[in-house]
Design a protein around this motif. Structure first.
Motif, PDB file in Angstrom:
ATOM      1  N   GLY A 159       6.648  35.784 -11.343  1.00 38.90           N
ATOM      2  CA  GLY A 159       6.093  35.719  -9.997  1.00 38.90           C
ATOM      3  C   GLY A 159       5.693  37.074  -9.465  1.00 38.90           C
TER       4      GLY A 159
ATOM      5  N   LEU B 176       4.712  39.553 -11.168  1.00 35.90           N
ATOM      6  CA  LEU B 176       3.451  39.909 -11.822  1.00 35.90           C
ATOM      7  C   LEU B 176       2.284  39.177 -11.181  1.00 35.90           C
ATOM      8  CD1 LEU B 176       4.385  39.831 -15.595  1.00 35.90           C
ATOM      9  CD2 LEU B 176       3.619  41.792 -14.284  1.00 35.90           C
ATOM     10  N   VAL B 177       2.552  37.904 -10.894  1.00 34.58           N
ATOM     11  CA  VAL B 177       1.517  37.063 -10.315  1.00 34.58           C
ATOM     12  C   VAL B 177       1.012  37.625  -8.993  1.00 34.58           C
ATOM     13  CG1 VAL B 177       1.319  34.842  -9.110  1.00 34.58           C
ATOM     14  CG2 VAL B 177       2.144  34.910 -11.448  1.00 34.58           C
ATOM     15  N   PHE B 178       1.970  38.079  -8.148  1.00 35.45           N
ATOM     16  CA  PHE B 178       1.542  38.612  -6.863  1.00 35.45           C
ATOM     17  C   PHE B 178       0.887  39.983  -7.004  1.00 35.45           C
ATOM     18  CE2 PHE B 178       4.538  35.445  -5.086  1.00 35.45           C
ATOM     19  CZ  PHE B 178       3.582  34.746  -4.376  1.00 35.45           C
TER      20      PHE B 178
ATOM     21  N   ALA C 112      -1.271  40.459  -9.230  1.00 31.95           N
ATOM     22  CA  ALA C 112      -2.612  40.191  -9.733  1.00 31.95           C
ATOM     23  C   ALA C 112      -3.631  40.307  -8.601  1.00 31.95           C
ATOM     24  CB  ALA C 112      -2.671  38.781 -10.310  1.00 31.95           C
ATOM     25  N   PRO C 113      -4.857  40.701  -8.946  1.00 33.17           N
ATOM     26  CA  PRO C 113      -5.868  40.838  -7.919  1.00 33.17           C
ATOM     27  C   PRO C 113      -6.233  39.490  -7.287  1.00 33.17           C
ATOM     28  CG  PRO C 113      -6.832  41.062 -10.108  1.00 33.17           C
ATOM     29  CD  PRO C 113      -5.366  41.003 -10.279  1.00 33.17           C
TER      30      PRO C 113
ATOM     31  N   SER D  35      -8.579  36.639  -5.825  1.00 33.56           N
ATOM     32  CA  SER D  35      -9.925  36.254  -6.234  1.00 33.56           C
ATOM     33  C   SER D  35     -10.831  36.076  -5.027  1.00 33.56           C
ATOM     34  CB  SER D  35      -9.871  34.951  -7.025  1.00 33.56           C
ATOM     35  OG  SER D  35      -9.385  33.935  -6.193  1.00 33.56           O
TER      36      SER D  35
END
Lengths: 339, 358
Positions: free
Chosen positions: B17, B19-21, B23-24, B26
């Motif tokens: 999670g 890492l997910v947050f 992420a850029p 979209s």
């Protein structure tokens, strides 16, 4: 040979029946949390079509993981699974190209996989070597043989009008891949075999304590041989179905399957120390690997992180396994001291 | 005990999670495209990805990159399917195996455009951007024959292939052998499997040379070969002619240092840029492009000359070296070519796929 009772770890005797959470509850919760987490942020992830695609992704590797549970349960690892898969698929596809009925070709492919497993098993038993050593060699043997047989090129059966291809490519209710259903049936059957049959009990007994198992009349060699043949046959089944599903087999397909397969089994909760195993856990473990891989793509995270996170989850799972064992041993020691 | 186990497993999910947050986010108004490549940590593949990213930047699209190690067709197909399911509107992918064909054609039939690059699946109903593989093999083989003395050359030539079975590489081998046949006194051994990882690649070449110490030329078909052969030549007194593929920093250094003779480029930047440009054009026009061949061009580099192909301006060896590791400088150099990619040109029917193997 005498009758074999299930080992204590397989069917714990309890004086009073009470509800017990399944051993796989931890990985099931982890999988559900992961899916909900990704699904909340990226709702398209929870689209049934995507979830069934994920199941399809799990099928071929997942089958190998099911077989690997039995091997880990007897403290063995087969490194050649990817190339047994490949070589069985190549043989299946070449028979189809030669005009053999595809159903028969698939059946021969499964038998051929079992033969490869028998070769591994015979070497391991006769030479008294761990399967990991034997399959380190047969990994390259099967790879080389595959490249020779397929001439380093993809094998593509041109006539794909047979009902075998229709069956392997079909989707139940237009969404559920038949291969996915075959995988689930295999997993349920193997779960039953491991926990409810004499063979399964013997596998766990040999993995739990080979000396005690031998004293109880169980032939360790026979169980090792049977387990490696089972692994080969499952590789054959997976390879034959793959040819039907994809319509081709490539020369390098399966080359890096083994790491993902072993990782799924360990993530699922089967200990490296043997004596027990969980087929359902291995299936969930493979699903976790696929969900992580897919989730990273849904979030558009850099490709290299996918490799890192998969590795990190494996490390966490192995650490967890050790921690559980440590706590179990401490509790046993405390109980012993308290008597 | 069970609770501890659950806690730790949930911790793994939370780690993901985080890492997910990271992420850029979209941007919904942008066209979303994806690219899937068959190797990770490979300088040549990275140059392709850099080209794709340059196209996405130039054309205002959002690009998601997925790279799968080991040229595994099944893993690549899964990545393409995941990208499509995640909402990407078109995907550029290499096709390292025939087993991807069925799955890719199903995606194309559903209306999602696909463009192939670098590795061709001949039965995939999508355009392909890549070199003329057999022809480039002929060019490489001819360069080696000329260096060895032309039609009267004699001796042993060793051929290495890092991925036996890949059609494009098999075509290169075929082309090289065709040209080497012009010198009947040459004995060609191989192609041998020389593996793709740098360490294994060097070891395999070293063993091949140890077994054939009188070999006059060693020819590789993949990106790591020139660097391995250059190192081997330097260690053994520069006794053989080394030829191979791709304009990576290591390869160019080996040629500059005089330990390798020639390397052929297949315009990695073009192989990344053009598929994304075709995809974006197709998405804008609500089209699904059919099969066809776009020649990415062949670059020929020796220590004495640098031909970058595609009608690009001449550059010095030092500039070619600088570009190899600098995506920004490469994009600026290729600007003269990218400007020629008008919507009309991108919509025009390409050459038939059979032209790739001619």
């Amino acid at each position: 040979m005498s009758e074999t009772s299930p080992p204590a770890s397989a069917t714990p005797a309890t004086p009073a029946r009470r509800f017990r959470m399944p051993d796989e509850i931890g990985v099931i919760v982890a999988l559900v949390v992961l899916m909900i987490f990704i699904g909340v942020a990226r709702p398209r992830f929870l689209n049934p079509l995507n979830l069934l695609t994920l199941l399809g992704h799990t099928t071929f590797l997942g089958m190998l993981a099911v077989g690997m549970v039995f091997l880990l349960a007897i403290r063995e690892i087969d490194l050649s699974v990817g190339w047994m898969f490949n070589l069985s698929a190549v043989v299946t596809a070449l028979l189809m190209v030669a005009g053999v009925n595809p159903w028969l070709a698939a059946f021969i492919g499964i038998l051929f996989g079992a033969l490869l497993g028998l070769f591994n098993g015979a070497l391991a038993v006769i030479l008294r070597l761990p399967a990991i050593i034997v399959t380190l060699g047969t990994y390259s043997m099967f790879q080389g043989l595959s490249l020779v047989v397929d001439n380093s090129r993809a094998v593509v059966p041109q006539d794909q009008t047979s009902s075998f291809f229709t069956f392997a490519s079909a989707k139940i209710g237009k969404i559920m891949p038949v291969t996915g259903a075959v995988f689930l049936v295999l997993a349920i059957a193997m779960h039953y075999v491991l926990h409810r049959t004499r063979f399964g009990y013997r596998v766990q007994a040999v993995g739990s304590n080979p000396e005690a198992a031998a004293l109880a009349g169980i032939s360790n060699a026979t169980v090792r041989l049977q387990t490696l043949v089972l692994m080969g046959a499952i590789c054959g089944l997976s390879g034959a179905l793959y040819v039907g599903f994809r319509g081709a087999i490539d020369p390098n397909e399966g080359s890096d399957f083994v790491l993902a397969v072993v990782a799924a089994v360990i993530i699922g909760g089967t200990p490296l120390s043997g004596g027990s195993g969980t087929v359902i856990g291995a299936v969930i473990g493979m699903l976790i690997i696929q969900v992580i891989s897919s989730g990273l793509i849904f979030f558009g995270i850099d490709a290299t992180w996918s490799t890192f996170v998969t590795g990190a989850v494996i490390v966490i799972a192995v650490s967890l396994d050790q921690l559980v064992k440590y706590q179990r041993n401490r509790r046993a020691e405390r109980l012993k001291a308290g008597r | 005990m069970l609770v501890t186990r659950m806690k730790l497993e949930i911790l793994a999910a939370v780690a993901l999670g985080a890492l997910v947050f990271a992420a850029p986010a979209s941007a919904d108004d942008k066209i979303k495209v994806g690219i899937v490549a068959h190797a990770q940590g490979n300088p040549f593949i990275q140059q392709i990805v850099d080209g794709a990213q340059a196209a996405a930047n130039d054309l205002g699209a959002e690009l998601t990159v997925s790279q799968k190690a080991g040229g595994d067709p099944e893993a690549e197909l899964k990545a393409v399917q995941d990208l499509v399911n995640s909402g990407v509107q078109g995907v550029a992918t290499s096709v390292p195996g025939e087993s991807m064909t069925k799955g890719l054609n199903e995606i194309i039939e559903s209306g999602v455009p696909i463009v192939q690059f670098n590795l061709l699946g001949a039965a995939v109903n999508a355009p392909y951007v890549g070199e003329k593989s057999t022809q480039s093999g002929r060019i490489l083989g001819k360069a080696i024959v000329d260096k060895l003395g032309g039609a009267s050359a004699t001796g042993t030539v060793i051929l290495g292939n890092c991925f036996p079975g890949f059609p494009v590489l098999e075509n290169r081998a075929k082309g090289v052998k065709e040209s080497l046949a012009a010198a009947p006194g040459l004995t060609v051994l191989g192609p041998f499997d020389v593996k793709v990882s740098a360490v294994e690649n060097y070891n395999h070449w070293q063993q091949l040379y140890a077994a054939n110490p009188d070999a006059k030329a060693l020819i590789g078909l993949c990106a790591p070969d020139i660097a391995s052969l250059g190192k081997l030549n330097a260690e053994t007194g520069d006794k053989f002619v080394a030829g191979g593929y791709d304009l990576t920093e290591d390869n160019l250094k080996a040629i500059k240092d005089g330990h390798a003779y020639v390397t052929l480029g297949q315009s990695a930047f073009v192989q990344g840029y053009l598929p994304i440009a075709i995809l974006i054009n197709a998405i804008k026009n609500k089209q699904v492009p059919g099969p066809g061949f776009y020649n990415s061009g062949t670059q020929i580099v020796t220590a004495d000359s640098v031909d970058m192909g595609n009608g690009l301006p001449a550059i010095s060896y030092a500039e070619a070296q600088a570009q190899a590791g600098d995506p920004k400088a490469t994009a600026e150099y290729y600007a003269a070519w990218t400007k020629t990619l008008t919507p009309d040109l991108l919509s025009k029917a390409p050459a038939p796929v059979s032209a790739e193997g001619e």
